[in-house]
Structure formats: C-alpha cells, structure tokens
Motif scaffolding. Structure first.
Motif, PDB file in Angstrom:
ATOM      1  N   UNK A 100      -5.005 -16.587   5.836  1.00  0.00           N
ATOM      2  CA  UNK A 100      -4.342 -15.288   5.893  1.00  0.00           C
ATOM      3  C   UNK A 100      -5.154 -14.236   5.142  1.00  0.00           C
ATOM      4  N   UNK A 101      -4.954 -12.969   5.497  1.00  0.00           N
ATOM      5  CA  UNK A 101      -5.605 -11.883   4.780  1.00  0.00           C
ATOM      6  C   UNK A 101      -4.893 -11.655   3.439  1.00  0.00           C
ATOM      7  N   UNK A 102      -5.647 -11.343   2.385  1.00  0.00           N
ATOM      8  CA  UNK A 102      -5.027 -11.091   1.081  1.00  0.00           C
ATOM      9  C   UNK A 102      -4.057  -9.915   1.126  1.00  0.00           C
ATOM     10  N   UNK A 103      -3.009 -10.023   0.331  1.00  0.00           N
ATOM     11  CA  UNK A 103      -1.993  -8.972   0.211  1.00  0.00           C
ATOM     12  C   UNK A 103      -1.838  -8.584  -1.247  1.00  0.00           C
ATOM     13  N   UNK A 104      -1.494  -7.340  -1.546  1.00  0.00           N
ATOM     14  CA  UNK A 104      -1.203  -6.963  -2.941  1.00  0.00           C
ATOM     15  C   UNK A 104      -0.113  -7.847  -3.539  1.00  0.00           C
ATOM     16  N   UNK A 105       0.901  -8.184  -2.725  1.00  0.00           N
ATOM     17  CA  UNK A 105       2.006  -9.002  -3.223  1.00  0.00           C
ATOM     18  C   UNK A 105       1.612 -10.407  -3.598  1.00  0.00           C
ATOM     19  N   UNK A 106       0.413 -10.853  -3.162  1.00  0.00           N
ATOM     20  CA  UNK A 106      -0.066 -12.180  -3.574  1.00  0.00           C
ATOM     21  C   UNK A 106      -0.308 -12.265  -5.071  1.00  0.00           C
ATOM     22  N   UNK A 107      -0.331 -11.119  -5.739  1.00  0.00           N
ATOM     23  CA  UNK A 107      -0.461 -11.161  -7.203  1.00  0.00           C
ATOM     24  C   UNK A 107       0.671 -11.965  -7.823  1.00  0.00           C
ATOM     25  N   UNK A 108       1.817 -12.047  -7.122  1.00  0.00           N
ATOM     26  CA  UNK A 108       2.947 -12.794  -7.669  1.00  0.00           C
ATOM     27  C   UNK A 108       2.588 -14.258  -7.839  1.00  0.00           C
ATOM     28  N   UNK A 109       1.809 -14.809  -6.893  1.00  0.00           N
ATOM     29  CA  UNK A 109       1.388 -16.209  -7.004  1.00  0.00           C
ATOM     30  C   UNK A 109       0.448 -16.397  -8.191  1.00  0.00           C
ATOM     31  N   UNK A 110      -0.463 -15.455  -8.365  1.00  0.00           N
ATOM     32  CA  UNK A 110      -1.368 -15.510  -9.517  1.00  0.00           C
ATOM     33  C   UNK A 110      -0.573 -15.485 -10.815  1.00  0.00           C
ATOM     34  N   UNK A 111       0.419 -14.622 -10.907  1.00  0.00           N
ATOM     35  CA  UNK A 111       1.209 -14.492 -12.132  1.00  0.00           C
ATOM     36  C   UNK A 111       2.071 -15.727 -12.383  1.00  0.00           C
ATOM     37  N   UNK A 112       2.653 -16.273 -11.337  1.00  0.00           N
ATOM     38  CA  UNK A 112       3.533 -17.432 -11.504  1.00  0.00           C
ATOM     39  C   UNK A 112       2.773 -18.669 -11.965  1.00  0.00           C
ATOM     40  N   UNK A 113       1.533 -18.806 -11.509  1.00  0.00           N
ATOM     41  CA  UNK A 113       0.765 -20.020 -11.837  1.00  0.00           C
ATOM     42  C   UNK A 113      -0.259 -19.791 -12.940  1.00  0.00           C
ATOM     43  N   UNK A 114      -0.195 -18.630 -13.570  1.00  0.00           N
ATOM     44  CA  UNK A 114      -1.112 -18.357 -14.678  1.00  0.00           C
ATOM     45  C   UNK A 114      -0.767 -19.260 -15.862  1.00  0.00           C
ATOM     46  N   UNK A 115      -1.766 -19.779 -16.562  1.00  0.00           N
ATOM     47  CA  UNK A 115      -1.488 -20.704 -17.678  1.00  0.00           C
ATOM     48  C   UNK A 115      -0.658 -20.099 -18.802  1.00  0.00           C
ATOM     49  N   UNK A 116      -0.633 -18.774 -18.917  1.00  0.00           N
ATOM     50  CA  UNK A 116       0.165 -18.140 -19.977  1.00  0.00           C
ATOM     51  C   UNK A 116       1.602 -17.852 -19.542  1.00  0.00           C
ATOM     52  N   UNK A 117       1.911 -18.086 -18.276  1.00  0.00           N
ATOM     53  CA  UNK A 117       3.283 -17.912 -17.793  1.00  0.00           C
ATOM     54  C   UNK A 117       4.115 -19.130 -18.162  1.00  0.00           C
ATOM     55  N   UNK A 118       5.284 -18.876 -18.695  1.00  0.00           N
ATOM     56  CA  UNK A 118       6.191 -19.958 -19.096  1.00  0.00           C
ATOM     57  C   UNK A 118       7.396 -19.951 -18.158  1.00  0.00           C
ATOM     58  N   UNK A 119       7.647 -21.072 -17.518  1.00  0.00           N
ATOM     59  CA  UNK A 119       8.796 -21.173 -16.627  1.00  0.00           C
ATOM     60  C   UNK A 119      10.026 -21.587 -17.426  1.00  0.00           C
ATOM     61  N   UNK A 120      11.058 -20.767 -17.366  1.00  0.00           N
ATOM     62  CA  UNK A 120      12.316 -21.054 -18.064  1.00  0.00           C
ATOM     63  C   UNK A 120      13.427 -21.255 -17.034  1.00  0.00           C
ATOM     64  N   UNK A 121      14.610 -21.635 -17.495  1.00  0.00           N
ATOM     65  CA  UNK A 121      15.732 -21.834 -16.579  1.00  0.00           C
ATOM     66  C   UNK A 121      16.129 -20.521 -15.903  1.00  0.00           C
TER      67      UNK A 121
END
Length: 455
Positions: free
Chosen positions: A218-239
C-alpha cells in the motif's frame, strides 16, 4: 533579514519544543528590562487581560474543565454540526476498527492543518449536504472534509476516505480550486504555497518509511504514524489505552513540515534554512538571537492528540511542553488590550507599508493597520511576546479560577479563553473586517506581494 550561519547553531535544540518556550521567555526577560526594540509594555494591563479571559470562560462554560481541546476538530463542527463524529459513527457501523478510524481522522487532520489558511473576510463555502454557507476557516474545513469524503486525496477508488502518497502526488491546484469552490488562487492567498507544502508531505511519506509504515504494497499515509506510535518502544500499553510521550510524536510532525520549511536556500520564504519557523530577534542583542516558534507544527500536534485520545483512549504524556500559539488572535489580544504597543517609528513604518501595498492591483479593502512582512523584526518580537506572556496569562487565569493544569489545560485555555478574547476584541476594534491589529504581508519570491494573514 540577514542569512543565518547554520554551522554555528545547535539545530537539535532549536527544533525542540523546549527551545520555543525558553527562547520566547528570553524575549520576555528583555521586555522586563525595557530592552525591546519594537514594542512598549504596560504591565498594568496584565490584570485587565487576565480578567477578560476569565470573564469569557465563565460566560461560555459552566464547567471550565469541559472546554474542548484546541485543535482543527473545532472548525469541522461549525454550526454545531458534529461532522467528524458522524463520520466516525458511519465507519464504526461498517465494522471499521478504532485503529483504522484513527488513521483516517489523522489523514484528514494532517491535510486540514497543512491547508489551514487564515482566509480573507470574503471567503465562504456552501456546504453541499445542508446548503448552508460557512465563512473563513470553518468554511475551509468543511470544504476539505468534502474533498476528503470524495476521495480527492486518495489513489484508491474503493477507499476514498484516506490520504495517501499517490493521491497527493496527483493533486493539482485545479483540484483544490474545485474543492474550495473558487475560480482563482487569489481568492485564498497562500493556497499555492500550501500545495507546495503538500508536496513536502509527499516527500516525507516517501522518505520516512519508519514513521509511516505500510504493508501489502500500500502507499504510505499520514495516518500510518499511528502504527509507528503504537509500536514505539517508549509507548506503554495500559488497560485504558496507550501512553505515548509527546517527544515520540514531535519528530514525526516536524518531518511533515511547516510553512517556513524550505527545500533549498533559493526558494526560502523566511525562517531559517533547514530549521523552518525560526527567526532572528533583535531584542536578544548580538549573541543567540534565534527564536523558534514551530507554530504550524504545534498546531498539528494539538490537533492530532484529540482523535488519539477519543478513539484509542491514548494519553499523550508531556503536553505541557507545548506552548501558546503565536497566531493572530492571541497576538491581537496583547495589542488590543493595550498590554503591548508598537513604538512610534515602527507604527509609522507599518502604516506606510500598508499605504504602499494598498496601491497595488487586486488588494482587498481592509481597515488601515500597520503592515509588515513575516520576517520583519516587529513580527518576530510580537510572536515571541505572545508566546511568553500568554503562558503567564494562563497561570494567572488558573489561579483566579482556582484550577490546576489538569482541570484546565493550556489547550483548553487557548480554545475557550485567549483565542475567543482575541477574536472578540478584533470584532470590536475593527468591525468592518475583524482583522488583527497588525497585518502580515505574504512574501513569495518572484511574485507580487499580497496582503495576507498567516496564523
């Protein structure tokens, strides 16, 4: 404005959020020491300015903690029509998951911010679905929404509700003119520059694949930044949802670009080459004169945070690093309350600039006001004072209302207080045009100068 020797400056620092507040407060310190070059300060007016903001918040909001966030979402809700939420609800009814919903809203909001021109008083847009006429930035927002829904920014005819690299590559000025329902770009001064900025976004999507990850060709989208942010090592997943540091989002937004970002020195419209919205300020003396604002980038961060929070339950940590925005409503608040006043020689120079500009063909009829180019030292000093002093106003407003930063964030205070105050004072002070007290003249190399007010 003299060229800047980029070899002698700390680029990483000047591109940081921390530098914006620190450097603007250096200018505020110069004001306290009576060392400003272009404005006089009347500290006795601070109380009046704070009281005005407090009174508007009390008038408009029974509970200040319920003030909506400052961001482009507000422009889409013009006429109390909740267009974005309605669109989100339609996606949810089709089984679109919250992450993809967020990507789509981010797609839309990135485009909305990059096309966010403070249009002249005469611009209006007739909404297709309601036949209602919306003026200025609200009209522009709804026009952009209609383009988005029609697939103007998408290369996939089966999925019009997205923005992608190929769709942006194919975008032309004629597409935008048709979408905004105007005949010529002169109806929205700066539109061609904003199309160039979308071209910069295309290059960022192609170059920064880490920030905009894709799959299945697929062609890159600006909204794909959400995937980068969600899987960034400094992102903490909480409940409740992801905890994302604002420092993770900031470099992504900087790559997307801002109005003063340029590709080469020959096409530089202002700011500092490779740094963007960074300018010399003569109030700081001979050394360390550069002051960053990154206004458009901060406006984008303010705008992108809201859908992440609402749709994914995200918490963006460190938003207190963001600053008040040195836009025309906020800057006008300082002048129209009498807190800052142009020095006589600058006022006279600005009026002469206005007079000369009014003689050029095609200029809109506006009330007489001092006029300067964006790079003028007057404007740089004005923007720095706006950023710093509205930080002080925010603290005093909270103290008056007995609220802390959690109960009344800077984003809420800008939206429900300072911006409203600035706009209402403009309506009172300049009822014919409701324009700011200083007019910024756009400068584009090899083109005619035109009156324009960048936010």
């Amino acid at each position: 404005m003299a060229p800047v020797n980029t070899e002698t400056i700390d680029s990483d620092y000047l591109l940081s959020l921390r530098a914006v507040r620190e450097r603007c407060f250096k200018v505020q310190e110069a004001a306290v020491k009576n060392k400003l070059q272009h404005f006089d300060i009347d500290e006795s007016k601070m109380k009046d300015m704070v009281q005005l903001v407090v009174s508007l918040i009390k008038r408009d909001f029974e509970d200040p903690s319920k003030i909506p966030a400052h961001g482009c979402w507000r422009n889409f809700d013009a006429g109390n029509n909740l267009r974005i939420q309605t669109l989100i609800n339609s996606w949810a009814s089709l089984g679109i998951d919250p992450t993809e919903q967020t990507r789509r809203v981010l797609d839309l909001f990135v485009i909305a911010v990059l096309l966010d021109i403070d249009s002249n008083q005469s611009y209006s847009f007739c909404e297709t679905s309601t036949n209602k006429t919306l003026k200025k930035r609200q009209g522009m927002a709804v026009a952009i929404l209609e383009m988005f829904m029609a697939g103007t920014f998408s290369s996939n005819p089966n999925q019009p509700h997205q923005v992608d690299l190929k769709g942006l590559e194919n975008l032309t000025i004629d597409n935008l003119l048709k979408g905004f329902k105007i005949d010529t770009a002169s109806s929205l001064i700066g539109l061609e520059d904003r199309l160039d900025l979308l071209g910069h976004l295309v290059r960022a999507l192609d170059r920064c694949k880490e920030y905009f990850p894709t799959e299945n060709g697929q062609f890159p989208r600006p909204g794909n930044m959400m995937d980068y942010l969600l899987y960034h090592p400094k992102t903490i997943m909480t409940k409740k949802g992801p905890l994302i540091p604002v420092e993770t989002l900031w470099p992504v937004v900087l790559e997307i670009g801002e109005i003063w970002t340029v590709e080469d020195t020959d096409s530089c419209k202002g700011g500092t080459f490779e740094l963007g919205d960074v300018w010399r300020c003569t109030a700081l003396g001979d050394e360390g004169q550069l002051v960053p604002f990154h206004k458009l980038s901060q406006w984008m961060v303010y705008s992108l945070i809201e859908p992440m929070e609402k749709l994914l339950g995200a918490v963006i940590e460190g938003t207190d690093q963001l600053t008040p925005l040195p836009d025309l409503a906020n800057g006008g608040l300082l002048i129209d309350t009498g807190f800052i006043t142009l020095k006589n020689q600058d006022y006279e120079r600005g009026i002469e600039n206005y007079r000369k500009n009014s003689l050029l063909p095609g200029q809109p009829k506006v009330e007489v006001a001092p006029m300067f180019e964006m790079s003028d030292p007057v404007v740089v000093e004005w923007r720095a004072l706006t950023t710093a002093y509205l930080d002080i106003v925010a603290d005093r407003v909270r103290a008056t209302l007995k609220l802390n930063k959690k109960a009344l964030s800077l984003s809420q205070l800008i939206e429900g207080g300072t911006t409203s105050a600035g706009r209402e004072l403009a309506e009172i002070s300049r009822p014919n045009t409701q324009e700011p007290p200083i007019v910024i003249k756009e400068y584009t190399p090899n083109k005619t100068h035109k009156s324009h007010t960048y936010t």
